[in-house]
Design a protein around this motif. Sequence first.
Motif, PDB file in Angstrom:
ATOM      1  N   LYS A  22     -18.148   9.117  -2.585  1.00 58.95           N
ATOM      2  CA  LYS A  22     -17.827   8.980  -1.166  1.00 58.95           C
ATOM      3  C   LYS A  22     -16.978   7.755  -0.861  1.00 58.95           C
ATOM      4  CE  LYS A  22     -22.122  11.238   0.301  1.00 58.95           C
ATOM      5  NZ  LYS A  22     -23.392  11.067   1.060  1.00 58.95           N
ATOM      6  N   CYS A  23     -16.895   6.810  -1.795  1.00 60.52           N
ATOM      7  CA  CYS A  23     -16.147   5.587  -1.536  1.00 60.52           C
ATOM      8  C   CYS A  23     -14.641   5.840  -1.565  1.00 60.52           C
ATOM      9  CB  CYS A  23     -16.510   4.514  -2.560  1.00 60.52           C
ATOM     10  SG  CYS A  23     -18.218   3.942  -2.409  1.00 60.52           S
ATOM     11  N   LEU A  24     -13.905   4.985  -0.896  1.00 63.68           N
ATOM     12  CA  LEU A  24     -12.448   5.090  -0.863  1.00 63.68           C
ATOM     13  C   LEU A  24     -11.857   4.656  -2.209  1.00 63.68           C
ATOM     14  CD1 LEU A  24      -9.782   5.469   0.776  1.00 63.68           C
ATOM     15  CD2 LEU A  24      -9.972   3.041   1.390  1.00 63.68           C
ATOM     16  N   VAL A  25     -10.895   5.423  -2.697  1.00 69.77           N
ATOM     17  CA  VAL A  25     -10.140   5.074  -3.899  1.00 69.77           C
ATOM     18  C   VAL A  25      -8.671   4.967  -3.521  1.00 69.77           C
ATOM     19  CG1 VAL A  25      -9.485   5.741  -6.245  1.00 69.77           C
ATOM     20  CG2 VAL A  25     -11.785   6.261  -5.403  1.00 69.77           C
ATOM     21  N   VAL A  26      -8.067   3.829  -3.812  1.00 72.69           N
ATOM     22  CA  VAL A  26      -6.655   3.592  -3.514  1.00 72.69           C
ATOM     23  C   VAL A  26      -5.901   3.544  -4.831  1.00 72.69           C
ATOM     24  CG1 VAL A  26      -4.977   2.067  -2.424  1.00 72.69           C
ATOM     25  CG2 VAL A  26      -7.292   2.246  -1.484  1.00 72.69           C
ATOM     26  N   VAL A  27      -4.942   4.453  -5.004  1.00 74.38           N
ATOM     27  CA  VAL A  27      -4.179   4.535  -6.248  1.00 74.38           C
ATOM     28  C   VAL A  27      -2.744   4.076  -5.999  1.00 74.38           C
ATOM     29  CG1 VAL A  27      -3.449   6.002  -8.162  1.00 74.38           C
ATOM     30  CG2 VAL A  27      -5.603   6.479  -6.973  1.00 74.38           C
ATOM     31  N   HIS A  28      -2.343   3.060  -6.765  1.00 71.74           N
ATOM     32  CA  HIS A  28      -0.987   2.535  -6.666  1.00 71.74           C
ATOM     33  C   HIS A  28      -0.138   3.126  -7.790  1.00 71.74           C
ATOM     34  CE1 HIS A  28       1.869  -1.179  -7.048  1.00 71.74           C
ATOM     35  NE2 HIS A  28       2.467  -0.129  -6.519  1.00 71.74           N
ATOM     36  N   PHE A  29       0.775   4.035  -7.449  1.00 68.13           N
ATOM     37  CA  PHE A  29       1.732   4.576  -8.415  1.00 68.13           C
ATOM     38  C   PHE A  29       2.865   3.556  -8.524  1.00 68.13           C
ATOM     39  CE2 PHE A  29      -0.690   8.181  -7.133  1.00 68.13           C
ATOM     40  CZ  PHE A  29      -0.708   9.039  -8.218  1.00 68.13           C
ATOM     41  N   GLN A  30       2.960   2.931  -9.674  1.00 63.18           N
ATOM     42  CA  GLN A  30       3.821   1.768  -9.829  1.00 63.18           C
ATOM     43  C   GLN A  30       4.754   1.911 -11.030  1.00 63.18           C
ATOM     44  OE1 GLN A  30       1.748  -1.730 -11.136  1.00 63.18           O
ATOM     45  NE2 GLN A  30       0.773  -0.676 -12.827  1.00 63.18           N
ATOM     46  N   ALA A  31       5.631   0.917 -11.173  1.00 67.50           N
ATOM     47  CA  ALA A  31       6.485   0.780 -12.362  1.00 67.50           C
ATOM     48  C   ALA A  31       6.531  -0.709 -12.682  1.00 67.50           C
ATOM     49  CB  ALA A  31       7.883   1.316 -12.085  1.00 67.50           C
ATOM     50  N   CYS A  37       6.624  -3.494  -6.766  1.00 69.32           N
ATOM     51  CA  CYS A  37       5.314  -3.078  -7.273  1.00 69.32           C
ATOM     52  C   CYS A  37       4.479  -4.291  -7.685  1.00 69.32           C
ATOM     53  CB  CYS A  37       5.473  -2.125  -8.463  1.00 69.32           C
ATOM     54  SG  CYS A  37       6.106  -0.492  -8.002  1.00 69.32           S
ATOM     55  N   VAL A  38       5.128  -5.255  -8.304  1.00 71.95           N
ATOM     56  CA  VAL A  38       4.421  -6.481  -8.708  1.00 71.95           C
ATOM     57  C   VAL A  38       3.865  -7.183  -7.479  1.00 71.95           C
ATOM     58  CG1 VAL A  38       4.689  -8.758  -9.759  1.00 71.95           C
ATOM     59  CG2 VAL A  38       5.799  -6.777 -10.797  1.00 71.95           C
ATOM     60  N   SER A  75       9.042   8.106  -5.765  1.00 73.59           N
ATOM     61  CA  SER A  75       9.516   6.726  -5.774  1.00 73.59           C
ATOM     62  C   SER A  75       8.319   5.782  -5.881  1.00 73.59           C
ATOM     63  CB  SER A  75      10.312   6.412  -4.495  1.00 73.59           C
ATOM     64  OG  SER A  75       9.478   6.550  -3.360  1.00 73.59           O
ATOM     65  N   VAL A  76       8.606   4.556  -6.280  1.00 75.53           N
ATOM     66  CA  VAL A  76       7.558   3.532  -6.355  1.00 75.53           C
ATOM     67  C   VAL A  76       7.983   2.326  -5.516  1.00 75.53           C
ATOM     68  CG1 VAL A  76       6.724   4.216  -8.636  1.00 75.53           C
ATOM     69  CG2 VAL A  76       8.592   2.563  -8.475  1.00 75.53           C
ATOM     70  N   PRO A  77       7.004   1.613  -4.947  1.00 79.79           N
ATOM     71  CA  PRO A  77       5.567   1.895  -4.978  1.00 79.79           C
ATOM     72  C   PRO A  77       5.174   2.996  -3.994  1.00 79.79           C
ATOM     73  CG  PRO A  77       5.989  -0.068  -3.679  1.00 79.79           C
ATOM     74  CD  PRO A  77       7.316   0.340  -4.241  1.00 79.79           C
ATOM     75  N   THR A  78       4.185   3.790  -4.407  1.00 80.88           N
ATOM     76  CA  THR A  78       3.562   4.778  -3.527  1.00 80.88           C
ATOM     77  C   THR A  78       2.051   4.646  -3.675  1.00 80.88           C
ATOM     78  OG1 THR A  78       5.395   6.366  -3.611  1.00 80.88           O
ATOM     79  CG2 THR A  78       3.224   7.241  -3.076  1.00 80.88           C
ATOM     80  N   PHE A  79       1.348   4.721  -2.549  1.00 80.53           N
ATOM     81  CA  PHE A  79      -0.110   4.611  -2.557  1.00 80.53           C
ATOM     82  C   PHE A  79      -0.719   5.911  -2.051  1.00 80.53           C
ATOM     83  CE2 PHE A  79       1.504   0.350  -2.299  1.00 80.53           C
ATOM     84  CZ  PHE A  79       0.657  -0.389  -3.105  1.00 80.53           C
ATOM     85  N   LEU A  80      -1.712   6.423  -2.804  1.00 81.68           N
ATOM     86  CA  LEU A  80      -2.489   7.568  -2.345  1.00 81.68           C
ATOM     87  C   LEU A  80      -3.922   7.117  -2.116  1.00 81.68           C
ATOM     88  CD1 LEU A  80      -1.285  10.561  -4.562  1.00 81.68           C
ATOM     89  CD2 LEU A  80      -0.387   9.758  -2.382  1.00 81.68           C
ATOM     90  N   PHE A  81      -4.551   7.702  -1.097  1.00 86.02           N
ATOM     91  CA  PHE A  81      -5.910   7.335  -0.723  1.00 86.02           C
ATOM     92  C   PHE A  81      -6.807   8.561  -0.906  1.00 86.02           C
ATOM     93  CE2 PHE A  81      -2.818   4.815   1.420  1.00 86.02           C
ATOM     94  CZ  PHE A  81      -3.326   3.527   1.459  1.00 86.02           C
ATOM     95  N   PHE A  82      -7.916   8.388  -1.615  1.00 86.11           N
ATOM     96  CA  PHE A  82      -8.811   9.498  -1.933  1.00 86.11           C
ATOM     97  C   PHE A  82     -10.226   9.209  -1.443  1.00 86.11           C
ATOM     98  CE2 PHE A  82      -5.399   9.741  -4.982  1.00 86.11           C
ATOM     99  CZ  PHE A  82      -5.188  11.096  -5.183  1.00 86.11           C
TER     100      PHE A  82
END
Length: 325
Positions: A22-31, A37-38, A75-82
């Motif tokens: 149930k907790c929030l997960v934040v995924v940073h799609f980076q390069a 991104c850094v 493209s990067v950076p992109t963030f997805l929230f789950f």
Amino acid sequence: MANLVEATSEQEFEDVLAKDGKCLVVVHFQASWSEQCVQMNDVMAELAKENTHTTFVKLEAEAVAEVSEKYEITSVPTFLFFKRGEKVDRLDGAHAPELVKKVQRLGVTGSLSGGAESTKTDLNQRLKKLINAAPCMLFMKGSSQEPRCGFSRQIVALLKEHNIQFSSFDILSDEEVRQGLKTYANWPTYPQMYVNGELIGGLDIVKEMAESGELENTCPKAVTLDHRLKTLINRSPVMLFMKGNKEEAKCGFSRQTLNLLNDTGVDYDTFDILQDEDVRQGLKTYSNWPTYPQLYVNGELIGGLDILKELQESGGLVSTLKGEI
């Protein structure tokens, strides 16, 4: 930090989503080669310290290509929230303030029913504001200049063909709006068109309205470019079309023009042509003057920087600005 991890494979990515429930997960799609991104990783590290119930994941977009393709990461950076393994929001680009806002808003655990209800209320208020942002609002994939699906492309072409004035919102830029509006409007597909805050429908309905002639009676008509230019030119007795604005000129000619006008003490208004390509190109034809800046007094073109310099040298600039010549 236990809540700041890196996923190097699709399996690791799936394991993180399954583990955190149930907790929030934040995924940073980076390069690793991207300076943005850094910088965003530094922001995410600080967020991880403050939001211990949220898991933050770094994922190399190119190295774990199967996950990137699945979620249409271009493209990067992109963030997805789950949450509960399902994507609930998305953020494209290095927008630290927006990332912080989304983490704070979405980082409400499932047990806090009051908080979740508050979040839903906030979203509905936001959707209502967006729907009423213009008399005719189109929620679509892409923008009116660059539609990103066939249905959106067709509806934009229809509205332009019938000279309808409308604003648009790109649902691909905001996953929360994209999903929330389906429920709010009880309409499962896109594009969606609203007039005066009321849902009209999608492409099929707009087509039917166009064929019956109802579309032009329902929607506001677009103002012609010439009429808009004339209105802008007469917005102030002294009107300067330039690159930038009074506070910040964005080219040397515009900066010199501002200095000349400021020295006269005469009040004037400005329009930033860099913010509106239609005005930038259209005014050249309308005024038969190919360059910028352009200065108008009482609706009449005076000219550009060279003309203003000549007027200053001859002592006629102030009287010209005051409309005395």
